[in-house]
Motif scaffolding. Structure first.
Motif, PDB file in Angstrom:
ATOM      1  N   ALA A  64       0.824  -1.208   0.000  1.00 11.74           N
ATOM      2  CA  ALA A  64       0.000   0.000   0.000  1.00 11.74           C
ATOM      3  C   ALA A  64       0.861   1.262   0.000  1.00 11.74           C
ATOM      4  O   ALA A  64       0.555   2.234  -0.705  1.00 11.74           O
ATOM      5  N   ALA A  65       1.961   1.262   0.781  1.00 12.02           N
ATOM      6  CA  ALA A  65       2.837   2.441   0.840  1.00 12.02           C
ATOM      7  C   ALA A  65       3.487   2.690  -0.515  1.00 12.02           C
ATOM      8  O   ALA A  65       3.574   3.837  -0.990  1.00 12.02           O
ATOM      9  N   ALA A  66       3.971   1.615  -1.168  1.00  8.34           N
ATOM     10  CA  ALA A  66       4.614   1.772  -2.472  1.00  8.34           C
ATOM     11  C   ALA A  66       3.629   2.288  -3.505  1.00  8.34           C
ATOM     12  O   ALA A  66       3.954   3.165  -4.327  1.00  8.34           O
ATOM     13  N   GLU A  67       2.417   1.759  -3.498  1.00  5.70           N
ATOM     14  CA  GLU A  67       1.408   2.193  -4.460  1.00  5.70           C
ATOM     15  C   GLU A  67       1.025   3.655  -4.237  1.00  5.70           C
ATOM     16  O   GLU A  67       0.847   4.419  -5.199  1.00  5.70           O
ATOM     17  N   TYR A  68       0.905   4.071  -2.972  1.00  8.42           N
ATOM     18  CA  TYR A  68       0.512   5.460  -2.683  1.00  8.42           C
ATOM     19  C   TYR A  68       1.612   6.435  -3.112  1.00  8.42           C
ATOM     20  O   TYR A  68       1.336   7.473  -3.724  1.00  8.42           O
ATOM     21  N   MET A  69       2.883   6.109  -2.821  1.00  6.35           N
ATOM     22  CA  MET A  69       3.978   6.991  -3.225  1.00  6.35           C
ATOM     23  C   MET A  69       4.088   7.069  -4.746  1.00  6.35           C
ATOM     24  O   MET A  69       4.348   8.143  -5.311  1.00  6.35           O
ATOM     25  N   SER A  70       3.889   5.933  -5.426  1.00  4.53           N
ATOM     26  CA  SER A  70       3.928   5.948  -6.889  1.00  4.53           C
ATOM     27  C   SER A  70       2.827   6.834  -7.444  1.00  4.53           C
ATOM     28  O   SER A  70       3.033   7.600  -8.409  1.00  4.53           O
ATOM     29  N   LYS A  71       1.654   6.763  -6.831  1.00  7.27           N
ATOM     30  CA  LYS A  71       0.531   7.596  -7.267  1.00  7.27           C
ATOM     31  C   LYS A  71       0.854   9.068  -7.080  1.00  7.27           C
ATOM     32  O   LYS A  71       0.519   9.904  -7.937  1.00  7.27           O
ATOM     33  N   MET A  72       1.536   9.417  -5.961  1.00  8.27           N
ATOM     34  CA  MET A  72       1.922  10.810  -5.727  1.00  8.27           C
ATOM     35  C   MET A  72       2.887  11.306  -6.801  1.00  8.27           C
ATOM     36  O   MET A  72       2.872  12.490  -7.167  1.00  8.27           O
ATOM     37  N   LEU A  73       3.723  10.409  -7.319  1.00  7.73           N
ATOM     38  CA  LEU A  73       4.682  10.780  -8.361  1.00  7.73           C
ATOM     39  C   LEU A  73       4.077  10.693  -9.754  1.00  7.73           C
ATOM     40  O   LEU A  73       4.749  11.008 -10.754  1.00  7.73           O
ATOM     41  N   GLY A  74       2.824  10.230  -9.831  1.00  5.25           N
ATOM     42  CA  GLY A  74       2.183  10.081 -11.122  1.00  5.25           C
ATOM     43  C   GLY A  74       2.750   8.925 -11.919  1.00  5.25           C
ATOM     44  O   GLY A  74       2.770   8.966 -13.162  1.00  5.25           O
ATOM     45  N   GLU A  75       3.205   7.898 -11.240  1.00  7.73           N
ATOM     46  CA  GLU A  75       3.836   6.762 -11.900  1.00  7.73           C
ATOM     47  C   GLU A  75       3.136   5.459 -11.535  1.00  7.73           C
ATOM     48  O   GLU A  75       2.278   5.419 -10.634  1.00  7.73           O
ATOM     49  N   GLN A  76       3.524   4.399 -12.204  1.00  7.34           N
ATOM     50  CA  GLN A  76       3.084   3.059 -11.857  1.00  7.34           C
ATOM     51  C   GLN A  76       4.026   2.478 -10.801  1.00  7.34           C
ATOM     52  O   GLN A  76       5.222   2.785 -10.791  1.00  7.34           O
ATOM     53  N   THR A  77       3.480   1.649  -9.932  1.00  5.16           N
ATOM     54  CA  THR A  77       4.324   0.974  -8.946  1.00  5.16           C
ATOM     55  C   THR A  77       5.364   0.120  -9.664  1.00  5.16           C
ATOM     56  O   THR A  77       5.042  -0.614 -10.602  1.00  5.16           O
ATOM     57  N   GLY A  78       6.614   0.232  -9.220  1.00  5.12           N
ATOM     58  CA  GLY A  78       7.696  -0.500  -9.850  1.00  5.12           C
ATOM     59  C   GLY A  78       8.607   0.401 -10.656  1.00  5.12           C
ATOM     60  O   GLY A  78       9.642  -0.048 -11.150  1.00  5.12           O
ATOM     61  N   GLU A  79       8.227   1.692 -10.774  1.00  3.48           N
ATOM     62  CA  GLU A  79       9.120   2.640 -11.451  1.00  3.48           C
ATOM     63  C   GLU A  79      10.045   3.259 -10.407  1.00  3.48           C
ATOM     64  O   GLU A  79      10.958   2.598  -9.933  1.00  3.48           O
ATOM     65  N   THR A  80       9.832   4.524 -10.024  1.00 12.85           N
ATOM     66  CA  THR A  80      10.694   5.115  -8.998  1.00 12.85           C
ATOM     67  C   THR A  80      10.515   4.421  -7.653  1.00 12.85           C
ATOM     68  O   THR A  80      11.461   4.236  -6.893  1.00 12.85           O
ATOM     69  N   VAL A  81       9.285   4.060  -7.352  1.00  9.77           N
ATOM     70  CA  VAL A  81       8.969   3.395  -6.077  1.00  9.77           C
ATOM     71  C   VAL A  81       8.460   1.988  -6.370  1.00  9.77           C
ATOM     72  O   VAL A  81       7.572   1.802  -7.220  1.00  9.77           O
ATOM     73  N   GLY A  82       9.022   1.016  -5.675  1.00  9.56           N
ATOM     74  CA  GLY A  82       8.577  -0.370  -5.817  1.00  9.56           C
ATOM     75  C   GLY A  82       8.538  -1.066  -4.477  1.00  9.56           C
ATOM     76  O   GLY A  82       8.832  -0.461  -3.434  1.00  9.56           O
ATOM     77  N   TYR A  83       8.193  -2.331  -4.508  1.00  8.06           N
ATOM     78  CA  TYR A  83       8.158  -3.091  -3.246  1.00  8.06           C
ATOM     79  C   TYR A  83       8.650  -4.511  -3.493  1.00  8.06           C
ATOM     80  O   TYR A  83       8.603  -5.037  -4.617  1.00  8.06           O
ATOM     81  N   ARG A  84       9.119  -5.125  -2.412  1.00 10.97           N
ATOM     82  CA  ARG A  84       9.510  -6.528  -2.436  1.00 10.97           C
ATOM     83  C   ARG A  84       9.036  -7.185  -1.138  1.00 10.97           C
ATOM     84  O   ARG A  84       9.447  -6.771  -0.050  1.00 10.97           O
ATOM     85  N   VAL A  85       8.146  -8.128  -1.289  1.00 12.35           N
ATOM     86  CA  VAL A  85       7.681  -8.921  -0.152  1.00 12.35           C
ATOM     87  C   VAL A  85       7.773 -10.385  -0.563  1.00 12.35           C
ATOM     88  O   VAL A  85       8.046 -10.699  -1.715  1.00 12.35           O
ATOM     89  N   ARG A  86       7.520 -11.284   0.366  1.00 12.39           N
ATOM     90  CA  ARG A  86       7.614 -12.709   0.056  1.00 12.39           C
ATOM     91  C   ARG A  86       6.621 -13.064  -1.035  1.00 12.39           C
ATOM     92  O   ARG A  86       5.440 -12.753  -0.955  1.00 12.39           O
ATOM     93  N   MET A  87       7.107 -13.712  -2.073  1.00 12.36           N
ATOM     94  CA  MET A  87       6.313 -14.221  -3.178  1.00 12.36           C
ATOM     95  C   MET A  87       5.700 -13.118  -4.055  1.00 12.36           C
ATOM     96  O   MET A  87       4.827 -13.387  -4.872  1.00 12.36           O
TER      97      MET A  87
END
Length: 831
Positions: A64-87
């Motif tokens: 959720a944090a990665a998606e919200y920050m990406s939205k603030m930057l006007g980007e898709q998750t996985g560009e400037t902001v991404g996440y890594r969790v199990r699986m």
């Protein structure tokens, strides 16, 4: 959009980290720290294009944090902001901020202690004090201290005491930020006596929904309670404008997202959540919190050596966090299902996980890091010594470390898998045997809740039926809304992930025959031997039993994967599989011990010998031993003497008196051997063992010459002193040699006929005249007529009263007028 409170302190925080490498941020709930702080550092010169790693304790919050920050930057998750969790992960070559869960950071540090390409680590929600969070901070601090002095470390929290953390970071700066908290009314609603939790929660939810606007967030301890409350709400019936959304860690991501995001049909949400929603997440629309007051944590049972989940009351800090969820976006109300009195007695905050959970995984990570002594690292709370040592002992059994605590190649490969050491050991062994697919299915099952929970199949504890169900799902991959099937699919997905991680090509094996063997590689301490009636003795010494009659009851050996250890003397087996005697012998040969056991048999009063083959506490085979070594028999005799007591030895009058005399000398001089029962039993090896060789039974013990044995304890010099100072006999005026009674060493007794003492002015003394004897002056019938340790006083006064009384009864005996001038005699009258 209104300015978030964190914006007011960000300039100060950024400036602090320009001049220092550590800082602590205390930001109240709703301040916006999770999503605003990482972005504020993106363009700092010291970052030099490197990454920021931010740790979140929970996967849902990380995404959720990665998606919200990406939205603030006007980007898709996985560009400037991404996440890594199990699986699951979304990152790219241009990702500068990675939101990860704590285990991911541990793997990054283990693989690259310098953290090349990382300029900053942020520990969010550190007040939760998860084990992996504490470990990650300890490793990061050592990495900075030894390899990366420029690495920035920021610890963020809502309720943590800042001073201890700041001191741990090297007297780091502390920045405080108030939250944006709207007013929240608190209402206490304790349940009526005997009312079930789900019924009370459902009633309060209906009351709150009718009285207040907004979505409802209800906190429950676990998924089971959530399902029962969901069913209770369904039975009661809800208006069409409401929708119930469960929220807990094991739910598929799609269902978690449905709970967090606004409802597509604009219905009022009733979110039934575990403590997963306690921090980090801001769920828009929530204005009502209903708090059960309970949470579930994993604890460790020293009694059984097994971890278990325990339900307990929340801390005051957790209750306040939950209450604050109602005031994130507007004013709200919080219903607490307990009383004011209970509130006053809640503990201040949650216990750090490191102080109460299984530390095997921590011990493996530290061994992989090259640390044998945990206290060489920096901790807010060091790992408890006993729990850490238990973890190291298990790692030795799993073959991950040597006796000195140094990690070996197998241990390194186990650490790289990122799963519990038990499962990692099983996976590596299974891969070598070509059973990786079966092991992956077992590992996936053991990392999730039981897929048959709540189903009639749950009564069967055999893990093989679960594996067969996974195998069907692995082949079909059919989606379904049914709860049991949803869990099955998730477990099947986890199984695929494990296979992919290890490069295992085979799928879930339909042949589950080796399930018990694979489990034994993970749980060597839980191999169980049948005791009949569905009861088993584990190699750890723990007794367990199946909950009812089932096929597993017929197995001679099983491996137990899950146990309910909270009720009764016997643990209840939840998951297990049969283990063949052949596989047990073949694959656990290194742990099987063959020895001769010689023990004392209290019934037969003899030492019995047998040859025994055992695995831990369970006995695989035994037979009678014909010629046991004499030292083992002698040791068993010592056990028998300690069990039966010293009276099993042949204490004749002479030996008893010698023991009593020696005790008197010990009381006067501690250099002499102590003769109490406790002392003699405690030192049997020193004074008695050499005389037991060749003996085997109580009958043999009767041949011991205890007087000679005790004399050997004191030596020749002491024997002469003993005879002089504490003689066995005293010669009285009549010429008789009378034995002294030393039963009470503090008051030795001389029992003698009164007539034999005529003419003796003073009481006889021993011990160089220091110890007066207590005289039992006897009548002609050998009964005491006077007890005294002052003979002179008796002659002056007491004698004449005694003479008057006895002269009439014994007229033939000698009763002189002056005892000091009379002739002593042992006869009726003097010759």
């Amino acid at each position: 959009m209104n300015e978030l409170p964190i914006q007011r302190v960000l300039p100060e925080l950024v400036e602090r980290l320009r001049s220092d490498t550590s800082a602590v941020l205390i930001a109240e709930p709703g301040a916006g720290k999770t999503t605003q702080v990482p972005l504020a550092f993106l363009n700092e010169p010291w970052l030099l294009g490197r990454k920021i790693i931010m740790l979140e304790p929970r996967r849902l919050a990380a995404r959720a944090a990665a998606e919200y920050m990406s939205k603030m930057l006007g980007e898709q998750t996985g560009e400037t902001v991404g996440y890594r969790v199990r699986m699951d992960s979304k990152t790219g070559k241009n990702t500068r901020i990675e939101v990860v869960t704590e285990g991911i950071l541990t793997r990054m540090l283990q693989n690259d202690p310098e953290l090349e390409g990382v300029g900053m680590i942020i520990f969010d929600e550190f007040h939760e004090r998860n084990l992996q969070g504490d470990l990650g901070l300890a490793l990061a601090l050592e990495s900075r201290g030894v390899l990366r002095e420029d690495l920035r470390i920021l610890v963020m929290s809502a309720t943590l005491e800042a001073e201890p953390v700041a001191a741990l970071l090297g007297q780091a700066s502390v920045v405080n930020c108030p939250g944006r908290q709207f007013p929240v009314e608190t209402i206490y609603r304790p349940p009526a006596n005997g009312q079930k939790l789900e019924q009370h929660l459902a009633a309060v939810i209906r009351e709150a929904a009718a009285a207040h606007p907004g979505d409802i967030l209800a906190f429950l301890p676990g998924a089971g309670e959530i399902r029962r409350l969901h069913a209770e709400l369904d039975r009661a019936g809800l208006p069409s404008e409401y929708v119930v959304r469960p929220l807990y860690g094991q739910l598929p991501q799609k269902e978690q997202d449905a709970a967090v995001r606004p409802d597509m049909e604009n219905r009022r949400k009733i979110i039934l959540s575990t403590s997963i929603a306690e921090t980090s997440l801001t769920i828009d629309g929530v204005r009502i919190v209903v708090d059960s007051g309970y949470m579930r944590t994993q604890l460790f049972s020293p009694r059984s050596g097994m971890p278990y989940l325990a339900t307990g009351q929340v801390s005051r800090a957790s209750a306040d966090q939950r209450r604050g969820r109602a005031g994130r976006t507007a004013s709200g109300v919080a219903y607490r299902l307990w009383s004011h009195e209970v509130q006053d007695h809640l503990r201040q905050r949650n216990q750090p996980e490191i102080l109460e959970t299984d530390l095997t995984a921590l011990a493996l990570e530290l061994a992989a890091w090259g640390v044998q002594e945990p206290k060489s690292l920096l901790w807010l709370d060091p790992p408890p010594d006993a729990a850490f040592e238990r973890g190291r002992e298990l790692l030795q059994r799993l073959g991950a470390i040597n006796r000195g605590g140094m990690i070996n190649d197998k241990g390194k490969r186990m650490a790289e898998l990122g799963m519990h050491p038990r499962l990692a050991a099983m996976m590596l062994q299974a891969a070598e045997m070509g059973l990786g697919g079966l092991a992956a299915a077992i590992a996936a099952l053991l990392q999730e809740r039981d897929i048959f929970r709540g189903s009639p199949k749950n009564k069967d504890a055999d893990i093989r039926s679960r594996i067969e169900a996974i195998s069907l799902w692995d082949q079909r991959d059919i989606t379904s809304a049914d709860t049991e099937e949803t869990v099955l699919k998730r477990v099947a997905h986890e199984s695929r992930h494990v296979r992919k991680q290890l490069g295992i090509k085979e799928g879930v094996a339909a042949d589950t025959e080796k399930s018990g063997l694979l489990l034994s590689f993970a749980y060597p301490d839980r191999i169980g031997q049948s005791r009949g009636g569905g009861k088993f003795l584990l190699t750890s010494g723990r007794g367990v039993e199946l909950p009812g009659a089932q096929l597993l009851s017929r197995s001679s050996y099983v491996t137990v994967a899950a146990v309910d250890d909270q009720k009764g003397a016997e643990g209840k087996i939840l998951l297990a599989a049969p283990l063949s005697a052949e596989d047990l012998q073949r694959y656990h040969q290194d742990d099987i011990q063959e020895e001769m056991i010689v023990e004392w048999d209290s019934v037969l009063s003899t030492a019995k010998a047998r040859n025994q083959t055992s695995l831990g506490a369970i006995i695989l085979r035994e037979s009678q031993a014909v010629q046991p070594p004499q030292e083992l028999v002698a040791a068993a005799l010592l056990t028998g003497i300690r069990t039966e007591g010293l009276d099993i030895l042949p204490w004749n009058k002479q030996a008893k008196q010698l023991r009593q005399r020696l005790q008197l000398m010990h009381l006067a001089d501690p250099d002499w051997p102590e003769m109490t029962a406790e002392a003699l039993l405690g030192n049997l090896e020193e004074w008695l063992l050499p005389y037991l060789y060749g003996m085997r039974s109580r009958t043999d013990l009767q041949k011991l010459q205890l007087t000679a044995i005790l004399e050997q304890m004191m030596g020749w010099d002491k024997k002469n002193r003993l005879d002089k100072e504490v003689p066995t006999h005293i010669t009285v005026p009549s010429g008789s040699r009378i034995a002294v009674d030393y039963s009470d060493p503090m008051q030795p007794v001389l029992a003698v006929k009164l007539q034999e003492m005529f003419g003796l002015h003073e009481t006889p003394r021993i011990g160089h005249g220091k110890i007066p004897l207590t005289l039992h002056l006897l009548s002609p019938a050998q009964r005491p007529v006077q007890i005294t340790s002052d003979l002179a006083s008796f002659w002056k006064s007491g004698y004449f009263e005694v003479r008057k009384d006895l002269k009439g009864r014994y007229p033939k005996h000698y009763w002189p007028d002056d005892p000091l001038e009379a002739i002593p005699t042992r006869r009726t009258k003097p010759q």
